[in-house]
Design a protein around this motif. Sequence first.
Motif, PDB file in Angstrom:
ATOM      1  N   PHE A   1       0.829  -1.201   0.000  1.00  0.00           N
ATOM      2  CA  PHE A   1       0.000   0.000   0.000  1.00  0.00           C
ATOM      3  C   PHE A   1       0.864   1.252   0.000  1.00  0.00           C
ATOM      4  O   PHE A   1       1.941   1.262   0.599  1.00  0.00           O
ATOM      5  N   PRO A   2       0.402   2.329  -0.629  1.00  0.00           N
ATOM      6  CA  PRO A   2       1.078   3.621  -0.452  1.00  0.00           C
ATOM      7  C   PRO A   2       0.955   4.043   1.012  1.00  0.00           C
ATOM      8  O   PRO A   2      -0.052   3.773   1.667  1.00  0.00           O
ATOM      9  N   ILE A   3       1.982   4.697   1.508  1.00  0.00           N
ATOM     10  CA  ILE A   3       2.043   5.042   2.927  1.00  0.00           C
ATOM     11  C   ILE A   3       2.167   6.551   3.096  1.00  0.00           C
ATOM     12  O   ILE A   3       3.010   7.193   2.461  1.00  0.00           O
ATOM     13  N   VAL A   4       1.343   7.103   3.963  1.00  0.00           N
ATOM     14  CA  VAL A   4       1.496   8.484   4.424  1.00  0.00           C
ATOM     15  C   VAL A   4       1.666   8.397   5.932  1.00  0.00           C
ATOM     16  O   VAL A   4       0.785   7.898   6.636  1.00  0.00           O
ATOM     17  N   HIS A   5       2.808   8.868   6.398  1.00  0.00           N
ATOM     18  CA  HIS A   5       3.128   8.637   7.807  1.00  0.00           C
ATOM     19  C   HIS A   5       3.992   9.773   8.330  1.00  0.00           C
ATOM     20  O   HIS A   5       4.552  10.561   7.583  1.00  0.00           O
ATOM     21  N   THR A   6       4.097   9.829   9.661  1.00  0.00           N
ATOM     22  CA  THR A   6       4.982  10.804  10.286  1.00  0.00           C
ATOM     23  C   THR A   6       6.436  10.458   9.992  1.00  0.00           C
ATOM     24  O   THR A   6       6.778   9.294   9.741  1.00  0.00           O
ATOM     25  N   ASN A   7       7.304  11.439  10.006  1.00  0.00           N
ATOM     26  CA  ASN A   7       8.728  11.216   9.786  1.00  0.00           C
ATOM     27  C   ASN A   7       9.363  10.809  11.117  1.00  0.00           C
ATOM     28  O   ASN A   7       9.747  11.656  11.924  1.00  0.00           O
ATOM     29  N   ASP A   8       9.456   9.495  11.347  1.00  0.00           N
ATOM     30  CA  ASP A   8       9.947   8.994  12.637  1.00  0.00           C
ATOM     31  C   ASP A   8      11.379   9.430  12.916  1.00  0.00           C
ATOM     32  O   ASP A   8      11.730   9.735  14.064  1.00  0.00           O
ATOM     33  N   ARG A   9      12.204   9.467  11.907  1.00  0.00           N
ATOM     34  CA  ARG A   9      13.598   9.874  12.117  1.00  0.00           C
ATOM     35  C   ARG A   9      13.662  11.330  12.605  1.00  0.00           C
ATOM     36  O   ARG A   9      14.406  11.657  13.520  1.00  0.00           O
ATOM     37  N   ARG A  10      12.888  12.162  11.971  1.00  0.00           N
ATOM     38  CA  ARG A  10      12.905  13.579  12.327  1.00  0.00           C
ATOM     39  C   ARG A  10      12.374  13.803  13.739  1.00  0.00           C
ATOM     40  O   ARG A  10      12.880  14.664  14.466  1.00  0.00           O
ATOM     41  N   LEU A  11      11.364  13.034  14.147  1.00  0.00           N
ATOM     42  CA  LEU A  11      10.843  13.139  15.519  1.00  0.00           C
ATOM     43  C   LEU A  11      11.953  12.937  16.534  1.00  0.00           C
ATOM     44  O   LEU A  11      12.103  13.709  17.493  1.00  0.00           O
ATOM     45  N   ALA A  12      12.727  11.881  16.330  1.00  0.00           N
ATOM     46  CA  ALA A  12      13.791  11.550  17.279  1.00  0.00           C
ATOM     47  C   ALA A  12      14.909  12.586  17.262  1.00  0.00           C
ATOM     48  O   ALA A  12      15.439  12.971  18.313  1.00  0.00           O
ATOM     49  N   ILE A  13      15.252  13.049  16.075  1.00  0.00           N
ATOM     50  CA  ILE A  13      16.344  14.022  15.961  1.00  0.00           C
ATOM     51  C   ILE A  13      15.961  15.347  16.622  1.00  0.00           C
ATOM     52  O   ILE A  13      16.785  15.995  17.269  1.00  0.00           O
ATOM     53  N   LEU A  14      14.693  15.758  16.496  1.00  0.00           N
ATOM     54  CA  LEU A  14      14.254  16.988  17.154  1.00  0.00           C
ATOM     55  C   LEU A  14      14.414  16.888  18.666  1.00  0.00           C
ATOM     56  O   LEU A  14      14.831  17.852  19.323  1.00  0.00           O
ATOM     57  N   ALA A  15      14.080  15.718  19.233  1.00  0.00           N
ATOM     58  CA  ALA A  15      14.255  15.529  20.677  1.00  0.00           C
ATOM     59  C   ALA A  15      15.733  15.597  21.048  1.00  0.00           C
ATOM     60  O   ALA A  15      16.114  16.235  22.047  1.00  0.00           O
ATOM     61  N   ALA A  16      16.584  14.955  20.250  1.00  0.00           N
ATOM     62  CA  ALA A  16      18.024  14.985  20.517  1.00  0.00           C
ATOM     63  C   ALA A  16      18.585  16.401  20.405  1.00  0.00           C
ATOM     64  O   ALA A  16      19.396  16.838  21.233  1.00  0.00           O
ATOM     65  N   GLN A  17      18.150  17.125  19.395  1.00  0.00           N
ATOM     66  CA  GLN A  17      18.618  18.508  19.226  1.00  0.00           C
ATOM     67  C   GLN A  17      18.209  19.381  20.408  1.00  0.00           C
ATOM     68  O   GLN A  17      18.963  20.263  20.827  1.00  0.00           O
ATOM     69  N   GLU A  18      17.027  19.149  20.931  1.00  0.00           N
ATOM     70  CA  GLU A  18      16.572  19.916  22.092  1.00  0.00           C
ATOM     71  C   GLU A  18      17.507  19.702  23.270  1.00  0.00           C
ATOM     72  O   GLU A  18      17.883  20.660  23.953  1.00  0.00           O
ATOM     73  N   PHE A  19      17.915  18.464  23.505  1.00  0.00           N
ATOM     74  CA  PHE A  19      18.831  18.195  24.610  1.00  0.00           C
ATOM     75  C   PHE A  19      20.220  18.780  24.347  1.00  0.00           C
ATOM     76  O   PHE A  19      20.863  19.312  25.263  1.00  0.00           O
ATOM     77  N   LEU A  20      20.694  18.704  23.121  1.00  0.00           N
ATOM     78  CA  LEU A  20      21.998  19.295  22.802  1.00  0.00           C
ATOM     79  C   LEU A  20      21.955  20.806  23.013  1.00  0.00           C
ATOM     80  O   LEU A  20      22.908  21.396  23.550  1.00  0.00           O
ATOM     81  N   HIS A  21      20.857  21.434  22.610  1.00  0.00           N
ATOM     82  CA  HIS A  21      20.688  22.872  22.802  1.00  0.00           C
ATOM     83  C   HIS A  21      20.745  23.235  24.277  1.00  0.00           C
ATOM     84  O   HIS A  21      21.251  24.307  24.649  1.00  0.00           O
ATOM     85  N   ARG A  22      20.244  22.340  25.121  1.00  0.00           N
ATOM     86  CA  ARG A  22      20.217  22.606  26.555  1.00  0.00           C
ATOM     87  C   ARG A  22      21.488  22.153  27.261  1.00  0.00           C
ATOM     88  O   ARG A  22      21.567  22.184  28.490  1.00  0.00           O
ATOM     89  N   GLY A  23      22.475  21.729  26.501  1.00  0.00           N
ATOM     90  CA  GLY A  23      23.797  21.476  27.075  1.00  0.00           C
ATOM     91  C   GLY A  23      24.041  20.078  27.599  1.00  0.00           C
ATOM     92  O   GLY A  23      25.034  19.842  28.294  1.00  0.00           O
ATOM     93  N   TYR A  24      23.198  19.113  27.244  1.00  0.00           N
ATOM     94  CA  TYR A  24      23.382  17.757  27.764  1.00  0.00           C
ATOM     95  C   TYR A  24      24.523  17.048  27.043  1.00  0.00           C
ATOM     96  O   TYR A  24      24.602  17.058  25.821  1.00  0.00           O
TER      97      TYR A  24
END
Length: 384
Positions: free
Chosen positions: A91-114
């Motif tokens: 089937f054709p798939i329309v879905h959230t970008n799972d990779r981008r979800l995780a990277i945004l969370a990681a970037q948030e922590f890097l921004h906060r100095g973790y």
Amino acid sequence: MAYRPQIAVLVETSKTYGRGIIEGISQYVRSHRHWSIFINERGLDDPLPEWIEQRPTDGILLRTSNATVFDAVKKLKIPTVSLGEIYDPHFPIVHTNDRRLAILAAQEFLHRGYKTIGFAGIQGTTWSDIRYQAIVNFLDQSIFHSCCDPSNAEGGLLDWPTHQAELTKWLQEIPKPVGIIAAYDVIGVRVLDVCNELGIAVPAEVAVIGIDDDQYLCELANPPLSSVAHSLQEIGYRACSVLDQIMQGGAVPDEPILIEPQGVIARQSSDIFAIDDPLIAKAIQYIRDHACDGINVNDVLKRFPLTRATLTRRFEKYIGHSAKEEIMRLQMIRVKELLTETDFNLEKIAKLSGYNHVEHMSTIFKTKNAITPGKYRERSKTES
């Protein structure tokens, strides 16, 4: 009367993710006005409804974790768009970008100095594995520490007592301060629960970001859970557009259509920068737990072996303002919450926010916000 295509929406109605997608489907139907929609209350694992073979169906929007449902829908040979959970190339798939979800969370922590980041996921579940691998690939090996895998033999989430024991061991061993990315909000809430049981300061020692931004779960957590929000309405709307195209004889997309997430919705579980001073981390946690109990800086000094000057200097270093300002900031947040979410009078709001006198609260509120508490309440009701 023109024929209206008959569309079956086989999407779970029990979770925020599915309901958000359904809202996007509704937006498409309202703007195009040419579909008849058939939908039941559903869970992710529910079987194929009997009615789908008993009535004419021109198209299907499908989201399920039940592989037998996918197999049954294939046999129907009806144009279908998959909305994820199971990735099936049929089937054709329309879905959230799972990779981008995780990277945004990681970037948030890097921004906060973790300097240390961990992941709690469900091994063997496609979306969790994609998120985990994205984090591993994105982060330097010196920053990504470890993964806590709470999966059972069937690839589902462990029962709570067993999972609690595994999280306890992991959180006791992982270097702190640490940012934990949870594969989805349920795991994030569990991580916070274990931190509370262990007396680990959140977010000063362990900060947590979930994924899905299930508002009810996130707000129920203690402290409220930060989370990465999907663009759910866009997923539903885009899936409708693809299905429309296919039903009219257009090309079937040969690659998954991945929708970019909205971003991180910051709440208290990550609302701080990394703190490598254990004493100040505990002091910040104490203030966050008791700011609305009427404490002041003297109460903090009685509990922790610090001089007032040292306390002020270290607070300025780590969070950019003094301990007194942090108490006042948290009290003001509570006042605003009570003004917008309750009908309590000002005297009760003052008491619940840690103020001894309503006049004092009102004066500070107007100074900070250039508006009286009463006007703020009126404005918030108008805006909602």
